[in-house]
Structure formats: C-alpha cells, structure tokens
Design an enzyme around this catalytic site. Structure first.
Site, PDB file in Angstrom:
ATOM      1  N   SER A  76       0.806  -1.184   0.056  1.00 43.18           N
ATOM      2  CA  SER A  76       0.101  -0.003  -0.082  1.00 43.18           C
ATOM      3  C   SER A  76       0.817   1.170  -0.098  1.00 43.18           C
ATOM      4  O   SER A  76       0.607   2.281  -0.853  1.00 43.18           O
ATOM      5  CB  SER A  76      -0.927  -0.036   1.211  1.00 43.18           C
ATOM      6  OG  SER A  76      -1.670  -1.040   1.332  1.00 43.18           O
ATOM      7  N   ASN A 155      -5.482  -9.506  -7.507  1.00 45.23           N
ATOM      8  CA  ASN A 155      -5.553  -9.984  -6.446  1.00 45.23           C
ATOM      9  C   ASN A 155      -6.842 -10.794  -6.078  1.00 45.23           C
ATOM     10  O   ASN A 155      -6.745 -11.932  -5.231  1.00 45.23           O
ATOM     11  CB  ASN A 155      -5.117  -9.053  -5.320  1.00 45.23           C
ATOM     12  CG  ASN A 155      -6.316  -7.924  -5.246  1.00 45.23           C
ATOM     13  OD1 ASN A 155      -6.155  -7.031  -6.185  1.00 45.23           O
ATOM     14  ND2 ASN A 155      -7.095  -7.433  -4.282  1.00 45.23           N
ATOM     15  N   GLN A 183       0.753  -8.784  -6.482  1.00 44.75           N
ATOM     16  CA  GLN A 183       0.794 -10.301  -6.607  1.00 44.75           C
ATOM     17  C   GLN A 183       1.417 -10.944  -7.709  1.00 44.75           C
ATOM     18  O   GLN A 183       1.252 -12.295  -7.773  1.00 44.75           O
ATOM     19  CB  GLN A 183      -0.827 -10.546  -7.155  1.00 44.75           C
ATOM     20  CG  GLN A 183      -1.855  -9.834  -5.944  1.00 44.75           C
ATOM     21  CD  GLN A 183      -1.922 -11.031  -4.708  1.00 44.75           C
ATOM     22  OE1 GLN A 183      -1.744 -11.917  -4.814  1.00 44.75           O
ATOM     23  NE2 GLN A 183      -2.329 -10.489  -3.681  1.00 44.75           N
ATOM     24  N   GLY A 204       6.317  -7.896   1.095  1.00 45.25           N
ATOM     25  CA  GLY A 204       6.834  -8.970   1.742  1.00 45.25           C
ATOM     26  C   GLY A 204       6.036  -9.937   2.014  1.00 45.25           C
ATOM     27  O   GLY A 204       6.130 -11.301   1.744  1.00 45.25           O
ATOM     28  N   HIS A 205       4.774  -9.792   2.683  1.00 43.97           N
ATOM     29  CA  HIS A 205       4.023 -10.720   3.370  1.00 43.97           C
ATOM     30  C   HIS A 205       3.201 -11.303   2.196  1.00 43.97           C
ATOM     31  O   HIS A 205       2.589 -12.427   2.775  1.00 43.97           O
ATOM     32  CB  HIS A 205       3.069 -10.227   4.415  1.00 43.97           C
ATOM     33  CG  HIS A 205       2.000  -9.140   3.878  1.00 43.97           C
ATOM     34  ND1 HIS A 205       0.620  -9.786   3.816  1.00 43.97           N
ATOM     35  CD2 HIS A 205       1.887  -7.883   3.545  1.00 43.97           C
ATOM     36  CE1 HIS A 205      -0.251  -8.862   3.429  1.00 43.97           C
ATOM     37  NE2 HIS A 205       0.276  -7.806   3.154  1.00 43.97           N
ATOM     38  N   CYS A 329     -19.178  -8.683   2.627  1.00 45.43           N
ATOM     39  CA  CYS A 329     -18.421  -8.488   4.085  1.00 45.43           C
ATOM     40  C   CYS A 329     -17.392  -7.969   3.772  1.00 45.43           C
ATOM     41  O   CYS A 329     -16.777  -7.175   4.905  1.00 45.43           O
ATOM     42  CB  CYS A 329     -18.619  -9.821   4.840  1.00 45.43           C
ATOM     43  SG  CYS A 329     -17.432 -11.127   4.036  1.00 45.43           S
TER      44      CYS A 329
HETATM   45  C1  LIG Z   1      -1.937  -7.121  -0.834  1.00 44.78           C
HETATM   46  C2  LIG Z   1      -1.939  -6.305  -2.019  1.00 44.78           C
HETATM   47  C3  LIG Z   1      -1.610  -4.755  -1.724  1.00 44.78           C
HETATM   48  C4  LIG Z   1      -1.087  -4.233  -0.311  1.00 44.78           C
HETATM   49  O1  LIG Z   1       0.030  -4.653   0.230  1.00 44.78           O
HETATM   50  P1  LIG Z   1       0.346  -4.482   1.704  1.00 44.78           P
HETATM   51  O2  LIG Z   1       1.646  -4.963   1.666  1.00 44.78           O
HETATM   52  O3  LIG Z   1      -0.822  -5.149   2.413  1.00 44.78           O
HETATM   53  O4  LIG Z   1       0.158  -3.222   1.969  1.00 44.78           O
HETATM   54  C5  LIG Z   1      -1.417  -3.874  -2.741  1.00 44.78           C
HETATM   55  N1  LIG Z   1      -1.909  -4.529  -4.254  1.00 44.78           N
HETATM   56  C6  LIG Z   1      -2.167  -5.788  -4.302  1.00 44.78           C
HETATM   57  C7  LIG Z   1      -2.419  -6.162  -5.447  1.00 44.78           C
HETATM   58  C8  LIG Z   1      -2.238  -6.802  -3.140  1.00 44.78           C
HETATM   59  O5  LIG Z   1      -2.545  -7.842  -3.485  1.00 44.78           O
END
Ligand SMILES: *Cc1c(COP(=O)(O)O)cnc(C)c1O
Length: 395
Positions: A76, A155, A183, A204-205, A329
């Site tokens: 983000s 995503n 993604q 990273g996550h 939701c």
């Molecule tokens: C998860 C995601 C984000 C946000 O990433 P964060 O590290 O959670 O802030 C942005 N763009 C896409 C396409 C995502 O899947």
C-alpha cells in the site's frame, strides 16, 4: 479428546506464512545485527552491510540497479508513493491519470484522493476476461496524461495484464508507467530489463516474508516526490531508520520465490489449481471468474449461484479450509467486489464467489478434500435458498 482438524490454508493472496528459515534470519538480525545503519561503529556497519546486500540481492533477481530499489512498509505504501510522488513531480505538465477498473484499493483510493485535488482519472475497462486492452489505453492517452497505473496481476481473479505492451503505449506518449506487482512478483516472471516500467511495487507478506516490509522500484532518472521527509535514508526519499531485518527477509523471499525453490514449484501449483478448477466446475450453476489461461498459477475464483459468499467462507472455515470471497462482508459495504462487477457479473452471482489462492505449501492430495468440503457446503447452502428451490421445481 477430539483431534482438531488440520487447517488447509488457501488464502495466500491475503497473506502468506513466513518461511521458518526467514523467521529465523529475522530473529538473528533483530538480536545480533541490531545497529542503526546510519551509525559509524561496528554494530551499525554490520546492519548497513545487511541493508546494502539485501538491496543488491533483490535488484539482481529482478534485473535492475541496487539504487533503484527503495524499501517501504509494504504494498500500500509503495502504491501511494508511486502515484502521489509522480503527481507531485509532474502536475505542472498535466493532471490526467489512466488506470484500470480492477486495481487494488491502495491504488483506487489514492487516485480518489488525487481527484479531490483536481486530477482527472480515466478507468479502463477489463471486459469479461478481466484483461485490459492495449488499444483502449492507446485511445485514452492524451497530451496531459502524466501517469498510467495498471496492476500486473489482480489479487481477486488473478488475471495477468500485458504490462510490457501497456508500458510501451504509455511511454510512447511520454507518460510514466507504474505497476502494482504485489501479486505478480514471485508468482510469475518479472524482469525489469524487459518490462519497460518506470515504477513497480511489491510486498513481503505476499511472498513468505513478514508484514510491514516491501519495496518500490523507481527507475533511475524518474521524477518523483519524497514519501517521508526525514533523515537521509533511502536516498533522502523515505526518511526513517530502516527495517533492516525486514529488508533481509524480503531479499530472501524474493530469491526463494523468483529464482529458487518457490519458482520451481510454480508448475506444480498450476497443476493443483487446474485440477481443483475442473473439480469445482463440475458442480452445477458454477462459473470461473477471470481468464482461464492468463491468470496467476495459484489463483482460483469461482461463483456459485444461489449462495452467499460469507456463509460459504464460514462453513469452509469450520471444516478447516481458509478461503475468501468477493462478497460484501470483505468490503464493509453492501456492494460485492468492484473487480467482479467490472468483469460484468450481476450482483447476485458476485455475492456467491469463492477465492482460493494456492501457494508453495499446498499439495495435490488436498484437492479431493477441498472439493468434497466445498461441494458439501454449496449443496447445503443451496438447500436454504428459496431461489434454488424454484429452479429445482423448474419454475
Ligand atoms: C496485498 C496487496 C496490496 C497491499 O499490500 P500491503 O503490503 O498489504 O500493504 C496492494 N496491491 C495488491 C495487488 C495486493 O494484493
């Protein structure tokens, strides 16, 4: 005592489990190499070296220079920085931005904020298959278009955009091109030498590193405003003492997913995913959302008519399957996902969507169990639907 059912985690697009070896490395750095990289003594120098080598390792895998990688607090943040930074630097040249209808909220809501400041936004269609057409971008480009932002992979429905061609179309008319590749990185090939983008964000996550670390690639020579004014960190563009352990974790995750074992598993994940799609589509009144071929190897998004996504997710959870839905939701509103609406799904079908996102820890053995659990849940939920009853009676 009843044994707890083993969880089958199928929500890797939401977040991933940190790899044990990455968690171990993070602990080691937090407790041993804890110095501030800006200092001069040995503990600081150690941290500084870890930061520099992490940057270099990421750049080597993605095909850019180390000084083009800027560490951020995640996807983000990278999205906000790329878009707001570019607009700050280029607003004298023009105020028109082009994007797609299926971007992540980190992009869409950033653009919404800019609209209030006088920027004009054009949203490109993605049609039924969830893919932007290059000629639509060419037609939308104007002399005052300063920025084009189109995500590399979605995503929710996993569709992969023709980024190289889109970037070329934007560059031809002198606009900057930014892609949210959160993604994409680690799941499909991303080669910055070939793509031709000016900026690219990742996180990273989503690739087995911790939450709260990511990076933004900014091609050398790109004009972009600072994200955080502060100390001299990240070439004076993003102040704040660096997340050294996070940077090392990100480097390890990028190597693992883009070049190492994780990459080697892509083919297998694709096979598991395809097997699961075929099984689930055998359930009646069911459709696959998004292009079947041009999608991420681990993404499956299916709508089941006559059911609510929330109820399905809760049922699956009780049965040990973690999944998500594009139903209302998750968006904290009454409307279903903007992505599912953009590909033309009627509200009631968008509400019955299921997203399963598979990754390196999923196995072919799980497919039969997932299928059986989903099938059972869908059948039971449909029995509660008055609409489905009418269909059964042939009304
Ligand atoms: C998860 C995601 C984000 C946000 O990433 P964060 O590290 O959670 O802030 C942005 N763009 C896409 C396409 C995502 O899947």
């Amino acid at each position: 005592m009843e044994q707890k059912k083993k969880t089958i985690y199928c929500d890797n697009a939401a977040t991933t489990r940190v790899l044990p070896e990455i968690a171990a490395e993070v602990t080691e750095i937090l407790t041993s190499s804890y110095g501030n990289p800006s200092g001069l003594h040995s503990v600081s120098r150690e941290a500084k070296e870890i930061l520099a080598s992490s940057r270099k390792r990421i750049a080597d895998v993605l095909g850019c220079e180390a000084n083009e990688i800027y560490f951020t607090g995640g996807g983000s943040e990278g999205d906000n920085w790329a878009i707001k930074g570019a607009c700050e630097a280029l607003s004298k040249k023009g105020k028109h931005i082009i994007t797609s209808k299926i971007e992540h909220p980190a992009v869409l809501n950033t653009l919404k904020a800019l609209k209030k400041q006088g920027f004009e936004i054009t949203y490109l269609d993605v049609y039924e298959n969830g893919i932007v057409r290059v000629e639509d971008l060419e037609n939308a480009m104007r002399d005052d278009t300063i920025l084009v932002c189109i995500m590399m992979a979605n995503n929710e429905i996993g569709t992969v955009q023709p980024i190289k061609e889109l970037a070329a179309a934007a560059k031809k008319r002198g606009a900057l091109f930014f892609t949210d590749a959160v993604q994409a990185v680690g799941h499909i090939d991303v080669d910055l030498r070939d793509l031709g983008v000016d900026m690219l964000s990742f996180s990273g996550h989503k690739i087995h590193a911790p939450k709260g670390i990511g990076a933004l690639y900014i091609k050398n020579g790109t004009r972009i405003g600072n994200l955080i004014d502060g100390g001299g960190q990240e070439r004076k563009k993003r102040g704040g003492t660096e997340n050294v352990a996070g940077a090392a974790a990100l480097a390890r995750a990028v190597e693992y997913m883009c070049a190492g074992e994780g990459k080697a598993k892509r083919e297998e994940i694709l096979n598991i995913r395809n097997t699961l799609i075929d099984k689930l589509l055998s359930i009646p009144y069911t459709r696959l959302n998004g292009d079947r071929e041009k999608r991420l190897p681990g993404n499956l998004n299916i709508s089941f008519e006559f059911i609510e996504g929330e109820s399905l997710i809760m049922w699956l959870d009780i049965m040990g399957v973690c999944a998500s839905t594009g139903s209302a939701c998750s968006t904290a509103s009454l409307d279903p996902s903007h992505v599912l609406l953009a590909i033309g799904l009627p509200h009631e079908i968008a509400h019955g969507s299921l997203r399963l996102t598979l990754d390196v820890e999923n196995t072919m053995e799980q497919t039969e169990e997932i299928y059986a659990i989903v099938k059972n849940a869908v059948e039971r939920l449909r029995m509660m639907s008055p609409l489905y009853e009418k269909v059964l009676k042939g009304e």
